[in-house]
Design an enzyme around this catalytic site. Structure first.
Site, short mmCIF file in Angstrom:
data_model
loop_
_atom_site.label_atom_id
_atom_site.label_comp_id
_atom_site.label_asym_id
_atom_site.label_seq_id
_atom_site.Cartn_x
_atom_site.Cartn_y
_atom_site.Cartn_z
CD GLU A 131 56.09 43.95 44.36
OE1 GLU A 131 56.16 44.87 43.51
OE2 GLU A 131 55.73 44.15 45.53
CG HIS A 134 53.09 46.87 41.14
ND1 HIS A 134 52.39 48.05 41.11
CD2 HIS A 134 53.24 46.57 42.46
CE1 HIS A 134 52.13 48.46 42.34
NE2 HIS A 134 52.62 47.56 43.18
#
Length: 181
Positions: A131, A134
């Site tokens: 994450e 990202h």
């Protein structure tokens, strides 16, 4: 429940580094709720704001029955490496072997601006790294060796969702949420 469309591989927002959160306000709390609802509904282990088209450094996670979120994360990674299958809600139905640090200590803030630390190994460490990538405009396939990445790209091009248009998101002209920053 506030489930939003997830941006798919190929959407430029997934390759754009996100901006740090500076306002810990109602809009941020709404974003965290939208991320959480969408992640749980998908279902997924994590979801980052860029996957909803929002260019802010925020992600949610749901690993080992622990639901949480982290704003403006910074990571300290273990030297020990794990190798395991990894997938992404922006590449539905596909998983590929990906090397990650075995452990992570992630520091950041909750949605109210209070400092928090998330520590974990194995799946939680993998999720937090995925994450945070990202938020930096990095996809997990970027972590693969060239041959693996070539095979992954072939599978992506053959996926039924590949080439689908990005969802239309309508937002107030006064809001930074709902559009890439």
């Amino acid at each position: 429940m506030s489930v939003k469309p997830i941006r798919l591989f190929g959407d430029p927002v997934l390759r754009t580094p996100a901006e740090p959160v500076v306002d810990f306000d109602k809009e941020l709390r709404t974003l965290v709720k939208d991320l959480t609802d969408t992640m749980v509904e998908a279902p997924g282990a994590g979801l980052a704001a860029p996957q909803l088209g929002v260019g802010l450094r925020v992600f949610t996670y749901y690993v080992d029955d622990v639901l949480g979120h982290l704003v403006n994360p910074s990571l300290d990674l273990s030297e020990e490496i794990q190798d395991g299958d990894e997938g992404c809600l922006s590449m539905p139905g596909l998983t590929f072997p990906t090397k990650r640090a075995y452990g992570v200590v992630a520091k950041g803030f909750n949605m109210h601006g209070e400092p928090i630390t998330v520590e974990g190994t194995e799946l939680l460490a993998r999720c937090v790294q995925h994450e945070t990538d990202h938020l930096d405009g990095i996809l997990f396939i970027d972590r693969m060796d060239p041959e693996q990445r070539k095979q992954a790209m072939k599978a992506i091009r053959e996926a039924e969702w590949f080439g689908e248009p990005a969802p239309v998101v309508r937002a107030s002209p006064h809001s930074t949420f709902g559009r890439a920053i």
